[in-house]
Design a protein around this motif. Structure first.
Motif, mmCIF file in Angstrom:
data_model
loop_
_atom_site.group_PDB
_atom_site.id
_atom_site.type_symbol
_atom_site.label_atom_id
_atom_site.label_comp_id
_atom_site.label_asym_id
_atom_site.label_seq_id
_atom_site.Cartn_x
_atom_site.Cartn_y
_atom_site.Cartn_z
ATOM 1 N N ASP B 24 0.843 -1.197 0.000
ATOM 2 C CA ASP B 24 0.000 0.000 0.000
ATOM 3 C C ASP B 24 0.871 1.238 0.000
ATOM 4 N N TYR B 25 0.379 2.298 -0.597
ATOM 5 C CA TYR B 25 1.131 3.543 -0.591
ATOM 6 C C TYR B 25 0.208 4.697 -0.243
ATOM 7 N N THR B 26 0.811 5.785 0.224
ATOM 8 C CA THR B 26 -0.006 6.903 0.685
ATOM 9 C C THR B 26 0.099 8.126 -0.226
ATOM 10 N N ASN B 27 1.180 8.233 -0.985
ATOM 11 C CA ASN B 27 1.422 9.421 -1.796
ATOM 12 C C ASN B 27 0.748 9.279 -3.159
ATOM 13 N N SER B 28 -0.246 10.087 -3.419
ATOM 14 C CA SER B 28 -0.988 9.985 -4.681
ATOM 15 C C SER B 28 -0.165 10.465 -5.881
ATOM 16 N N ASP B 31 3.557 7.321 -9.432
ATOM 17 C CA ASP B 31 2.949 6.823 -10.660
ATOM 18 C C ASP B 31 3.770 5.711 -11.311
ATOM 19 N N SER B 52 1.360 3.826 -13.743
ATOM 20 C CA SER B 52 -0.010 4.081 -13.289
ATOM 21 C C SER B 52 -1.029 4.151 -14.421
ATOM 22 N N LYS B 68 -5.320 1.989 -8.318
ATOM 23 C CA LYS B 68 -4.958 3.372 -7.975
ATOM 24 C C LYS B 68 -5.928 3.979 -6.970
ATOM 25 N N LYS B 71 -4.931 2.828 -3.761
ATOM 26 C CA LYS B 71 -3.491 3.003 -3.512
ATOM 27 C C LYS B 71 -2.886 1.678 -3.042
ATOM 28 N N HIS B 72 -3.129 0.663 -3.837
ATOM 29 C CA HIS B 72 -2.730 -0.685 -3.472
ATOM 30 C C HIS B 72 -2.184 -1.408 -4.691
#
Lengths: 111, 113
Positions: B24-28, B31, B52, B68, B71-72
């Motif tokens: 998982d990531y937090t920064n949108s 990409d 992305s 997206k 965020k996974h």
């Protein structure tokens, strides 16, 4: 075949010593990185460089400095080694937004 | 603050079955995503990546899926082999601007013969 070479696989140093870790890449990559890997913490960025003589701090720069005098070489310096700097150190290089290539790692033990 | 997270420190799978590793990531702004495999006393080696603009990328036994909105991302290995036993790291970056790679904490995969 692309290559990132770290000067030592294993190092043992004494507390307070100045330690140099060398990394050379043969791919003409502009970006080079130093990470350390510790159990449960993953790879944490110490410093990176996007050009000769340019450097940026990563997440954990304290106690470290770097030098990039030539494009192919990126050195990590431990100014005064401490036992909490015992770790696996990994150098990587990358061009643009492609994958990064890693060296074989240096296992540093500070006693 | 960890921008890339791998919440499972370890995973055991029977040989021949599917291995699914999650990230998982937090920064949108991220990409571009990558998976690396690492054996003890060696540097990480690149496995597979995904931009992305895609939601799936496949390379042999390895497939990466990207969601997206959540965020996974996940890495599927089918069929799993004993030689796949290693630590797997997820990484993320932006394709423009800073070229840092942000890594997760890793998942140790053990494939049982």
């Amino acid at each position: 075949d692309v290559k990132v070479t770290q000067s030592s696989r294993y190092l043992v140093k004494r507390t307070g010593e100045k330690v140099f870790l060398e990394c050379v890449q043969d791919m003409d990559h502009e970006n080079m990185f130093w990470y350390r890997q510790d159990p449960g913490l993953g790879l944490r960025l110490i410093y990176f460089s996007y050009d000769v003589k340019m450097k940026e701090k990563g997440d954990i720069p304290e106690g470290y400095s770097v030098s990039r005098e030539k494009k192919e070489r990126f050195s990590l310096i431990l100014e005064s080694a401490s036992t909490n700097q015992t770790s696996m150190y990994l150098c990587a290089s990358r061009t643009g937004s492609t994958e990064a290539f890693f060296g074989q790692g240096t296992r540093l033990t500070v006693v | 603050d960890q921008q890339v997270k791998q919440n499972s420190p370890s995973l055991s799978v029977q040989e021949g079955r599917i291995s699914i590793l999650n990230c998982d990531y937090t920064n949108s702004m991220f990409d571009y995503f990558l998976w690396y495999k690492k054996y003890p006393a060696e540097g990480p080696t690149f496995l597979i990546s995904i931009s992305s603009i895609k939601d799936k990328n496949e390379d042999g036994r390895f497939t990466v899926f990207l969601n997206k909105s959540a965020k996974h991302l996940s890495l599927h290995i089918v069929p799993s082999q004993p030689g796949d036993s290693a630590v797997y790291f997820c990484a993320a970056s932006q394709q423009t601007g800073a070229n840092n790679l942000f890594f997760g904490t890793g998942t140790r995969l053990t494939v049982i013969p």
